[in-house]
Scaffold this motif. Structure first.
Motif, PDB file in Angstrom:
ATOM      1  N   THR A 497       0.836  -1.197   0.000  1.00 14.29           N
ATOM      2  CA  THR A 497       0.000   0.000   0.000  1.00 14.29           C
ATOM      3  C   THR A 497       0.870   1.246   0.000  1.00 14.29           C
ATOM      4  O   THR A 497       1.978   1.264   0.555  1.00 14.29           O
ATOM      5  N   SER A 498       0.370   2.269  -0.635  1.00 10.77           N
ATOM      6  CA  SER A 498       1.042   3.557  -0.686  1.00 10.77           C
ATOM      7  C   SER A 498       0.007   4.608  -1.054  1.00 10.77           C
ATOM      8  O   SER A 498      -1.214   4.324  -1.051  1.00 10.77           O
ATOM      9  N   GLN A 499       0.491   5.812  -1.390  1.00  6.04           N
ATOM     10  CA  GLN A 499      -0.388   6.889  -1.831  1.00  6.04           C
ATOM     11  C   GLN A 499       0.270   7.640  -2.989  1.00  6.04           C
ATOM     12  O   GLN A 499       1.501   7.711  -3.080  1.00  6.04           O
ATOM     13  N   VAL A 500      -0.555   8.176  -3.853  1.00  5.05           N
ATOM     14  CA  VAL A 500      -0.057   9.053  -4.912  1.00  5.05           C
ATOM     15  C   VAL A 500      -0.708  10.411  -4.728  1.00  5.05           C
ATOM     16  O   VAL A 500      -1.817  10.526  -4.185  1.00  5.05           O
ATOM     17  N   ALA A 501       0.027  11.460  -5.168  1.00  2.00           N
ATOM     18  CA  ALA A 501      -0.432  12.837  -5.001  1.00  2.00           C
ATOM     19  C   ALA A 501      -0.791  13.440  -6.350  1.00  2.00           C
ATOM     20  O   ALA A 501      -0.307  13.007  -7.403  1.00  2.00           O
ATOM     21  N   ALA A 502      -1.608  14.466  -6.291  1.00  2.00           N
ATOM     22  CA  ALA A 502      -2.038  15.125  -7.531  1.00  2.00           C
ATOM     23  C   ALA A 502      -0.930  15.975  -8.128  1.00  2.00           C
ATOM     24  O   ALA A 502      -0.887  16.198  -9.347  1.00  2.00           O
ATOM     25  N   THR A 503      -0.004  16.480  -7.287  1.00  2.30           N
ATOM     26  CA  THR A 503       1.083  17.321  -7.773  1.00  2.30           C
ATOM     27  C   THR A 503       2.404  16.823  -7.232  1.00  2.30           C
ATOM     28  O   THR A 503       2.447  16.130  -6.206  1.00  2.30           O
ATOM     29  N   ALA A 504       3.498  17.192  -7.917  1.00  4.69           N
ATOM     30  CA  ALA A 504       4.822  16.773  -7.480  1.00  4.69           C
ATOM     31  C   ALA A 504       5.322  17.580  -6.301  1.00  4.69           C
ATOM     32  O   ALA A 504       6.170  17.122  -5.538  1.00  4.69           O
ATOM     33  N   LYS A 505       4.834  18.839  -6.142  1.00  8.06           N
ATOM     34  CA  LYS A 505       5.272  19.708  -5.058  1.00  8.06           C
ATOM     35  C   LYS A 505       4.050  20.143  -4.243  1.00  8.06           C
ATOM     36  O   LYS A 505       3.004  20.480  -4.795  1.00  8.06           O
ATOM     37  N   ASP A 506       4.213  20.147  -2.922  1.00  9.47           N
ATOM     38  CA  ASP A 506       3.185  20.637  -2.005  1.00  9.47           C
ATOM     39  C   ASP A 506       1.793  20.104  -2.343  1.00  9.47           C
ATOM     40  O   ASP A 506       0.850  20.871  -2.588  1.00  9.47           O
ATOM     41  N   PRO A 507       1.615  18.785  -2.369  1.00  4.85           N
ATOM     42  CA  PRO A 507       0.306  18.223  -2.762  1.00  4.85           C
ATOM     43  C   PRO A 507      -0.750  18.468  -1.698  1.00  4.85           C
ATOM     44  O   PRO A 507      -0.466  18.524  -0.509  1.00  4.85           O
ATOM     45  N   GLU A 508      -1.978  18.598  -2.153  1.00  8.34           N
ATOM     46  CA  GLU A 508      -3.131  18.727  -1.260  1.00  8.34           C
ATOM     47  C   GLU A 508      -4.126  17.596  -1.442  1.00  8.34           C
ATOM     48  O   GLU A 508      -4.983  17.380  -0.595  1.00  8.34           O
ATOM     49  N   GLN A 509      -4.033  16.879  -2.549  1.00  3.19           N
ATOM     50  CA  GLN A 509      -4.931  15.756  -2.804  1.00  3.19           C
ATOM     51  C   GLN A 509      -4.126  14.467  -2.892  1.00  3.19           C
ATOM     52  O   GLN A 509      -3.047  14.434  -3.503  1.00  3.19           O
ATOM     53  N   TRP A 510      -4.674  13.424  -2.288  1.00  2.00           N
ATOM     54  CA  TRP A 510      -3.994  12.125  -2.256  1.00  2.00           C
ATOM     55  C   TRP A 510      -4.981  11.045  -2.647  1.00  2.00           C
ATOM     56  O   TRP A 510      -6.191  11.191  -2.492  1.00  2.00           O
ATOM     57  N   LEU A 511      -4.428   9.938  -3.104  1.00  2.00           N
ATOM     58  CA  LEU A 511      -5.240   8.790  -3.481  1.00  2.00           C
ATOM     59  C   LEU A 511      -4.511   7.517  -3.065  1.00  2.00           C
ATOM     60  O   LEU A 511      -3.306   7.371  -3.322  1.00  2.00           O
ATOM     61  N   PRO A 541     -17.389   4.232  -0.338  1.00  2.00           N
ATOM     62  CA  PRO A 541     -18.833   4.524  -0.213  1.00  2.00           C
ATOM     63  C   PRO A 541     -19.127   5.706   0.691  1.00  2.00           C
ATOM     64  O   PRO A 541     -20.156   6.360   0.556  1.00  2.00           O
ATOM     65  N   VAL A 542     -18.226   6.009   1.605  1.00  2.00           N
ATOM     66  CA  VAL A 542     -18.428   7.140   2.506  1.00  2.00           C
ATOM     67  C   VAL A 542     -18.061   8.448   1.835  1.00  2.00           C
ATOM     68  O   VAL A 542     -18.736   9.467   1.978  1.00  2.00           O
ATOM     69  N   ASP A 543     -16.942   8.455   1.066  1.00  2.00           N
ATOM     70  CA  ASP A 543     -16.463   9.667   0.409  1.00  2.00           C
ATOM     71  C   ASP A 543     -16.112   9.342  -1.045  1.00  2.00           C
ATOM     72  O   ASP A 543     -14.939   9.161  -1.388  1.00  2.00           O
ATOM     73  N   PRO A 544     -17.117   9.253  -1.919  1.00  2.26           N
ATOM     74  CA  PRO A 544     -16.852   8.893  -3.319  1.00  2.26           C
ATOM     75  C   PRO A 544     -15.938   9.879  -4.028  1.00  2.26           C
ATOM     76  O   PRO A 544     -15.231   9.514  -4.974  1.00  2.26           O
ATOM     77  N   ALA A 545     -15.908  11.155  -3.590  1.00  5.88           N
ATOM     78  CA  ALA A 545     -15.079  12.164  -4.252  1.00  5.88           C
ATOM     79  C   ALA A 545     -13.599  11.877  -4.082  1.00  5.88           C
ATOM     80  O   ALA A 545     -12.767  12.468  -4.786  1.00  5.88           O
ATOM     81  N   GLU A 546     -13.251  10.960  -3.176  1.00  2.19           N
ATOM     82  CA  GLU A 546     -11.840  10.656  -2.949  1.00  2.19           C
ATOM     83  C   GLU A 546     -11.161  10.124  -4.204  1.00  2.19           C
ATOM     84  O   GLU A 546      -9.967  10.293  -4.399  1.00  2.19           O
ATOM     85  N   THR A 547     -11.940   9.476  -5.059  1.00  3.23           N
ATOM     86  CA  THR A 547     -11.356   8.854  -6.260  1.00  3.23           C
ATOM     87  C   THR A 547     -11.420   9.772  -7.492  1.00  3.23           C
ATOM     88  O   THR A 547     -11.261   9.320  -8.613  1.00  3.23           O
ATOM     89  N   ASN A 548     -11.611  11.075  -7.262  1.00  2.20           N
ATOM     90  CA  ASN A 548     -11.644  12.009  -8.395  1.00  2.20           C
ATOM     91  C   ASN A 548     -10.316  12.056  -9.140  1.00  2.20           C
ATOM     92  O   ASN A 548     -10.276  12.378 -10.337  1.00  2.20           O
ATOM     93  N   LEU A 549      -9.227  11.749  -8.412  1.00  2.00           N
ATOM     94  CA  LEU A 549      -7.905  11.755  -9.072  1.00  2.00           C
ATOM     95  C   LEU A 549      -7.766  10.593 -10.052  1.00  2.00           C
ATOM     96  O   LEU A 549      -6.900  10.633 -10.934  1.00  2.00           O
ATOM     97  N   ALA A 550      -8.559   9.557  -9.866  1.00  2.00           N
ATOM     98  CA  ALA A 550      -8.409   8.345 -10.693  1.00  2.00           C
ATOM     99  C   ALA A 550      -9.055   8.554 -12.058  1.00  2.00           C
ATOM    100  O   ALA A 550     -10.099   7.966 -12.382  1.00  2.00           O
ATOM    101  N   THR A 551      -8.426   9.404 -12.867  1.00  2.00           N
ATOM    102  CA  THR A 551      -8.912   9.682 -14.223  1.00  2.00           C
ATOM    103  C   THR A 551      -7.887   9.194 -15.228  1.00  2.00           C
ATOM    104  O   THR A 551      -6.693   9.493 -15.092  1.00  2.00           O
ATOM    105  N   ALA A 552      -8.336   8.415 -16.181  1.00  2.00           N
ATOM    106  CA  ALA A 552      -7.404   7.870 -17.183  1.00  2.00           C
ATOM    107  C   ALA A 552      -6.621   8.997 -17.855  1.00  2.00           C
ATOM    108  O   ALA A 552      -7.180  10.034 -18.225  1.00  2.00           O
TER     109      ALA A 552
END
Length: 785
Positions: A497-511, A541-552
């Motif tokens: 398990t790990s996490q990926v961030a939306a940006t390379a610097k100072d990320p605010e969103q994680w997945l 199911p509690v926070d569906p918006a969490e997977t907004n980063l998962a866009t092809a």
């Protein structure tokens, strides 16, 4: 005038003491029996007085050897070697449900700190072990463990480094630990023990209530047995006192002489008890009860408490004797005890339990929210309720046997004896009745509040039993494959398990990202088809918006950095593939709540392994003996730094578990005391009736009839005592549950088992007293001097 009264008391007590030791064989036998009974109780009281020092010594050694979370160098993963630094790796393990504390040591300087109890550092491939672990490794039972610890034993861990004599601990020499320094499993330290004062953990008021009630319940039977022991040989003693009246002593002087005899027996009991305690202390160093072991040197009673025992026991012996003689008229020509005994009154006996309930009433409904319970009121209330049994039981026995009718000869002999001496029969049963009542109340209290201190872990043990945390520098695929082939493993699931961030610097969103082969991912989600290289998206199911980063086609980053971070981050970009598919979490997921990206290894960019936390989940093969330990052995053979945990469906608060363990240990000691004291009491009563038994045999009474009469004499009072114990125990348990603001419930199976244990102890004692009974029935018992 006052000095004359004190002088008279002193002379009369001294005369009673002289009679004890100069009264011939009869006096000595009674003194020894009294001393033995009192000594057993004194030994247990001294053991209780030693508990505070024992706990303090164990805690001090536990703190002195601490190396996890305290005593670390600052910035552990970036610290540098010094002359005082030591690399230490946590290799704790478990063997057949016994916890084993293990450490790998690699000194980096000449002044590296030695662990407490270790004389010198073991070289790589060597280890020093605790005496208990050494014994286990040498035994046949340690065969599998020897495979797990392939080190040569070169020394022994001393007492300073062990919690108790049964502690299983080893220190082995390590090599190359600096390369695996992570500040958690492998750390660099320059000292052992706590460097700062740790704040005291606040104790839940209900736990404090449990502690107070446990001590009150365990010590009450001890007090009852001591009070019973000082009255051994009471009938013969009273006949001897009648002779003193014949030569001129008045009734008050006679009672003071009797108190002197009791004082002598109790002082002798203090000596016996000290001897029993010293013997028991040495024995305690070689036994383990419910996982708890101690060193003999830890069992040192507090001087203040020991002095209290030394003063309280003789004082109680004198008071009990004077109280017992209040209804006995000792005349020059005999003892008037049973001519027409007055019926026992009930009203004042009811005041004791009612008084106990009155003391506990103000704390009803308090729970944990309204502050701590008043320990003085709790102790007094519990003691009065339990002590009420000793007052009510003689009345109950007298009232019951007075209504018994005719029957077989053995029944008539037993009933008549009980009608003449119901008090003696009740005294024998008092201790076991008090113990059973206390045990029932404690069982109800523990069962009622257990849910408060027990939480579900959310783990399904039917899916996996072992969780193995892998080092970051290991290949989860290779290790998972080896464990899959290990003996004792039915199925395995290797997941990272790990996490990926939306940006390379100072990320605010994680997945979240979970990596595993298709079989492992199917343990988490419902996946229709799968092959290496696939990526799946599982929505929360509690926070569906969490997977907004998962866009092809979107680029996400492993290991992002923050502004001003030194050294700069080594971000790894990953472009999400176009073929991602949606999946839904399984209702019985191996990791409930796992959401985000489910990825097979072939879909990941290279050089991302260091950003993952890898775990292998194993379901053992039930057909393989010691399957869990076989898997642990396989894991250690792969890498000694693999950490292993066994899954449990529930987890209890450590303080609650410690109190329950202490109760079991204390109850075991009290049960041994109950059995021994009952046996002594039974033998003393048979000795007093020796001539009567011999006379009955001489007149043709069958031995079998006399044996059955003794059984009836025991069975009737114990049945009444257990009924009374059930009533008082259920009442006390209900009140304690109301105090903790918990719904009152009764587990009848457990309650009846407590009563059954009490009855079983009495049956065993009665069986052990049969051989002496048969010897006392011989005609030689009619001889007299």
């Amino acid at each position: 005038m006052r000095s004359a009264v004190v002088g008279q008391w002193y002379r009369d007590l001294a005369m009673g003491v002289r009679f004890t030791f100069t009264g011939g064989r009869e006096g000595w036998v009674r003194a020894v029996l009294t001393a033995f009974g009192v000594g057993l109780g004194v030994a247990l009281l001294l053991l209780t007085a030693a508990v505070p020092n024992m706990l303090s010594a164990r805690d001090a050694r536990e703190e002195a050897r601490q190396d996890r979370g305290i005593g670390y160098l600052e910035n552990n993963t970036e610290s540098k070697p010094t002359d005082r630094s030591l690399l230490i790796a946590d290799t704790d393990t478990e063997y057949r449900y016994q916890e084993i504390r293990g450490r790998l040591l690699e000194p980096e300087g000449a002044d590296a700190p030695l662990p407490p109890g270790v004389a010198k550092f073991p070289a790589p491939g060597e280890m020093v072990v605790s005496p208990a672990l050494s014994e286990l490794l040498r035994s046949d039972a340690g065969k599998l463990l020897r495979e797990r610890l392939p080190y040569k034993t070169v020394g022994t861990v001393g007492q300073a480094g062990l919690i108790g004599s049964g502690d299983l601990t080893y220190y082995a020499g390590g090599k190359g630990l600096a390369e695996r320094l992570d500040g958690s499993v492998v750390a660099r330290i320059d000292r052992f023990g706590s460097s700062t004062d740790q704040p005291e953990e606040e104790v839940d008021p209900i736990l404090l209530l449990l502690i107070v009630v446990v001590f009150a319940v365990l010590l009450m039977p001890v007090a009852v047995f001591i009070a019973t022991a000082v009255r051994f040989g009471g009938e013969r003693r009273d006949r001897r006192l009648a002779a003193l009246r014949l030569v001129g002593s008045d009734s008050r002087m006679t009672r003071r002489i009797a108190a002197g005899e009791a004082l002598a027996g109790s002082v002798l009991g203090l000596l016996f008890g000290t001897g029993f305690f010293l013997i028991g202390r040495e024995v305690a160093g070689s036994v383990e009860v419910f996982g708890v072991s101690v060193f003999p040197s830890d069992l040192n009673p507090s001087p203040g408490l020991a002095l209290l025992v030394a003063l309280a026991v003789p004082a109680a012996a004198v008071l009990v004797t004077l109280f017992a003689l209040r209804g006995v008229v000792i005349e020059p020509l005999g003892v008037v005890r049973t001519a027409k005994p007055a019926r026992r009154r009930l009203w004042w006996r009811l005041l004791l339990p009612l008084g106990g309930l009155a003391l506990l009433y103000p704390m009803l409904g308090q729970g944990s929210e309204n502050g701590e319970f008043n320990e003085y009121l709790v102790t007094s209330g519990v003691v009065l309720l339990l002590f009420g049994i000793t007052a009510l039981l003689p009345w109950a026995v007298e009232a019951f046997v007075a209504r018994l009718g005719s029957g077989a000869v053995s029944w008539q002999l037993a009933v008549r004896r009980l009608q003449l001496s119901s008090g003696s029969a009740a005294r024998m049963v008092n201790g076991i009745a008090v113990a059973v009542a206390g045990a029932i109340a404690l069982q109800m209290l523990f069962a009622g509040v257990e849910g408060r201190f027990t939480a579900s872990t959310g783990k399904d043990t039917s899916r996996a039993r072992l969780e193995l945390a892998l080092p970051q520098d290991g290949s989860v695929t290779a290790i998972g494959e080896k464990l899959r082939r290990a003996k004792g493993a039915a199925t395995t699931a290797a997941l990272s398990t790990s996490q990926v961030a939306a940006t390379a610097k100072d990320p605010e969103q994680w997945l979240g990202v979970t990596v595993g082969d298709c079989a492992a991912l199917r343990e988490l989600a419902r996946i229709p088809s799968c092959r290496d290289g696939d990526v799946f998206v599982v929505s929360d199911p509690v926070d569906p918006a969490e997977t907004n980063l998962a866009t092809a086609g979107r680029t996400v980053y492993f290991g992002p950095s923050y502004s001003g971070e030194e050294p700069p981050g080594a971000e790894i970009a990953w472009k999400l593939p176009a073929g991602m598919r949606k999946a839904s979490e399984r209702a019985d997921s191996l990791l409930p709540g796992a959401s985000g990206l489910m990825v097979t290894p072939g879909a990941l960019p290279t050089k991302t392994a260091s950003d993952f936390t890898s775990t292998v989940y194993v379901r053992p093969d039930p057909a393989v003996p010691d399957a869990l330990d076989e898997v642990r052995n396989a894991a250690v053979a792969i890498d000694p730094l693999i950490r292993t945990w066994e899954w449990e469906t529930t987890q209890q608060a450590e303080q609650f578990t410690d109190i329950r363990t202490g109760l079991l240990v204390g109850a075991t000691a009290v049960l041994v005391l109950i059995g021994a004291s009952l046996l002594v009491t039974q033998l003393e009563q048979l000795r007093e009736r020796r001539k009567l038994l011999s006379a009955l045999v001489a007149f043709g009474t069958r031995r079998r009839t006399l044996g059955l009469s003794v059984l009836w004499q025991t069975a009737i009072p114990i049945a009444l005592g257990l009924v009374l114990a059930l009533a008082v125990g259920l009442t006390l348990g209900a009140v304690l549950l109301k105090m903790t603001n918990v719904r009152v419930g009764v587990d009848w199976a457990s309650v009846l088992s407590m009563a059954g244990i009490g009855a079983g102890v009495v049956v065993l004692v009665t069986a052990l007293s049969m051989p002496p009974l048969l010897r006392m029935m011989r005609p030689e018992g009619l001889r007299t001097e």
